[in-house]
Design a protein around this motif. Structure first.
Motif, short mmCIF file in Angstrom:
data_model
loop_
_atom_site.label_atom_id
_atom_site.label_comp_id
_atom_site.label_asym_id
_atom_site.label_seq_id
_atom_site.Cartn_x
_atom_site.Cartn_y
_atom_site.Cartn_z
N ALA A 48 3.57 -2.89 16.67
CA ALA A 48 3.17 -1.60 16.11
C ALA A 48 3.08 -1.38 14.71
N ALA A 49 4.18 -2.03 14.24
CA ALA A 49 3.99 -1.84 12.64
C ALA A 49 2.75 -2.61 11.90
N ARG A 50 2.37 -3.59 12.48
CA ARG A 50 1.37 -4.52 12.12
C ARG A 50 0.07 -3.90 12.40
N SER A 51 0.04 -3.08 13.45
CA SER A 51 -1.38 -2.16 13.79
C SER A 51 -1.59 -1.20 12.81
N LEU A 52 -0.34 -0.49 12.02
CA LEU A 52 -0.35 0.28 11.25
C LEU A 52 -0.79 -0.08 9.83
N VAL A 53 -0.58 -1.39 9.60
CA VAL A 53 -0.98 -2.19 8.27
C VAL A 53 -2.36 -2.39 8.47
N MET A 54 -2.86 -2.59 9.72
CA MET A 54 -4.36 -3.07 9.93
C MET A 54 -5.08 -1.90 9.81
N ALA A 55 -4.69 -0.66 10.21
CA ALA A 55 -5.40 0.59 10.17
C ALA A 55 -5.72 0.99 8.56
N ALA A 56 -4.58 0.65 7.84
CA ALA A 56 -4.61 0.72 6.20
C ALA A 56 -5.67 -0.07 5.92
N GLN A 57 -5.72 -1.31 6.30
CA GLN A 57 -6.82 -2.26 5.80
C GLN A 57 -8.04 -1.76 6.23
N GLN A 58 -8.38 -1.46 7.34
CA GLN A 58 -9.52 -1.02 7.88
C GLN A 58 -9.96 0.18 6.77
N ALA A 59 -9.11 1.12 6.85
CA ALA A 59 -9.39 2.31 5.85
C ALA A 59 -9.96 2.01 4.42
N LYS A 60 -9.11 0.93 3.90
CA LYS A 60 -9.44 0.63 2.44
C LYS A 60 -11.00 -0.04 2.55
N ILE A 69 4.10 7.24 4.95
CA ILE A 69 4.78 8.24 4.49
C ILE A 69 5.94 8.08 5.67
N ASN A 70 7.13 8.67 5.23
CA ASN A 70 8.10 9.04 6.28
C ASN A 70 8.53 7.67 7.06
N THR A 71 8.83 6.63 6.47
CA THR A 71 8.89 5.22 7.20
C THR A 71 10.35 4.90 6.63
N VAL A 72 10.70 3.86 7.57
CA VAL A 72 12.00 3.06 7.23
C VAL A 72 11.09 1.52 7.18
N LEU A 73 11.60 1.00 6.12
CA LEU A 73 11.31 -0.50 5.70
C LEU A 73 12.36 -1.40 6.03
N GLN A 74 12.18 -2.32 6.67
CA GLN A 74 13.30 -3.23 7.08
C GLN A 74 12.96 -4.61 7.50
N SER A 75 12.98 -5.68 6.82
CA SER A 75 12.89 -7.03 7.31
C SER A 75 11.59 -7.24 7.57
N ASN A 76 10.48 -6.63 6.63
CA ASN A 76 9.25 -7.01 6.77
C ASN A 76 8.40 -8.11 5.98
N THR A 77 7.60 -8.48 6.38
CA THR A 77 6.67 -9.54 5.72
C THR A 77 5.49 -9.00 5.41
N PHE A 78 4.99 -7.88 5.72
CA PHE A 78 3.80 -7.08 5.41
C PHE A 78 3.49 -6.92 3.94
N ASP A 79 2.21 -7.10 3.65
CA ASP A 79 1.71 -6.55 2.29
C ASP A 79 1.38 -5.23 2.24
N LEU A 80 2.36 -4.36 1.62
CA LEU A 80 2.18 -2.97 1.69
C LEU A 80 1.45 -2.45 0.48
N SER A 81 0.83 -3.23 -0.37
CA SER A 81 -0.08 -2.96 -1.43
C SER A 81 -1.17 -2.32 -0.83
N VAL A 82 -1.68 -2.60 0.30
CA VAL A 82 -3.06 -1.75 0.73
C VAL A 82 -2.87 -0.16 0.90
N PHE A 83 -1.62 0.02 0.85
CA PHE A 83 -1.34 1.41 0.89
C PHE A 83 -1.46 2.08 -0.62
N GLU A 84 -1.95 2.95 -1.09
CA GLU A 84 -2.25 3.73 -2.23
C GLU A 84 -0.67 4.38 -2.76
N TYR A 85 -0.10 4.78 -1.70
CA TYR A 85 1.09 5.46 -1.85
C TYR A 85 2.09 5.24 -0.94
#
Length: 187
Positions: A48-60, A69-85
């Motif tokens: 589910a986290a991967r799909s949220l990152v993919m949604a941001a990639q599609q938007a970008k 926003i409003n997130t918990v980040l723990q033990s991820n390997t995702f590149d969150l730089s796709v998010f502006e904030y």
């Protein structure tokens, strides 16, 4: 989600999506901003986290900035730089890199006013993970006191708060259960 809709609705039109962007990917250009409510999803590289990152990639890719926003980040390997904030709802996830903003449900104090304050039962609240919810339900059965079991997703906000307000104490596996329990001063 209702609190987020109300909050962001103050600044313009809000279109809320659940779970996935699949049905509206082609129309992303119509939006000025994609706001992803990470909640408890963005940990341990969950699908589910991967799909949220993919949604941001599609938007970008379509020229629409995305915020997490409003997130918990723990033990991820995702590149969150796709998010502006990015903002987390607690400091451990922020790792000193992101803003920490309290969950918007903390702003719901006015919903607490006027609800009954009796102490009729122990309230057990489900968890997101089904087998963990079964563990809470099983623990619920072992108590020989008046009790109730609530599935958070099945409750309307005001009804849920009234049910919680009447509880003598709360056993919960949900972040929101902890938040509202604390706001209501329940053990």
């Amino acid at each position: 989600m209702d609190a987020l809709r109300e909050l962001f609705g103050r600044y313009g039109q809000v279109h809320m999506l659940r779970q996935t962007l699949d049905p509206v990917v082609e129309t992303l250009e119509r939006f000025d901003l994609l706001i992803v409510n990470g909640e408890g999803t963005m940990h341990h590289d969950q699908p589910a986290a991967r799909s949220l990152v993919m949604a941001a990639q599609q938007a970008k890719a379509r020229g629409v900035p995305a915020c997490l926003i409003n997130t918990v980040l723990q033990s991820n390997t995702f590149d969150l730089s796709v998010f502006e904030y990015v903002s987390t709802r607690e400091s451990l996830s922020a790792h000193g890199r992101y803003d920490v903003c309290a969950d918007v449900c903390f702003s719901q104090n006015e919903l607490m006013d006027g609800l009954p304050l009796s102490k009729d039962y122990v309230l057990f609240i489900d968890r997101v993970v089904p087998h963990r919810s079964r563990e809470i339900r099983d623990a619920n059965r072992q108590f020989k006191v008046p009790k109730r079991f609530a599935k958070l997703n099945d409750c309307k906000e005001l009804i849920f708060l009234e049910v919680m307000r009447r509880a003598s104490c709360v056993v919960t596996g949900r972040y929101q259960g902890v938040v509202f329990r604390r706001m209501l001063g329940k053990q």
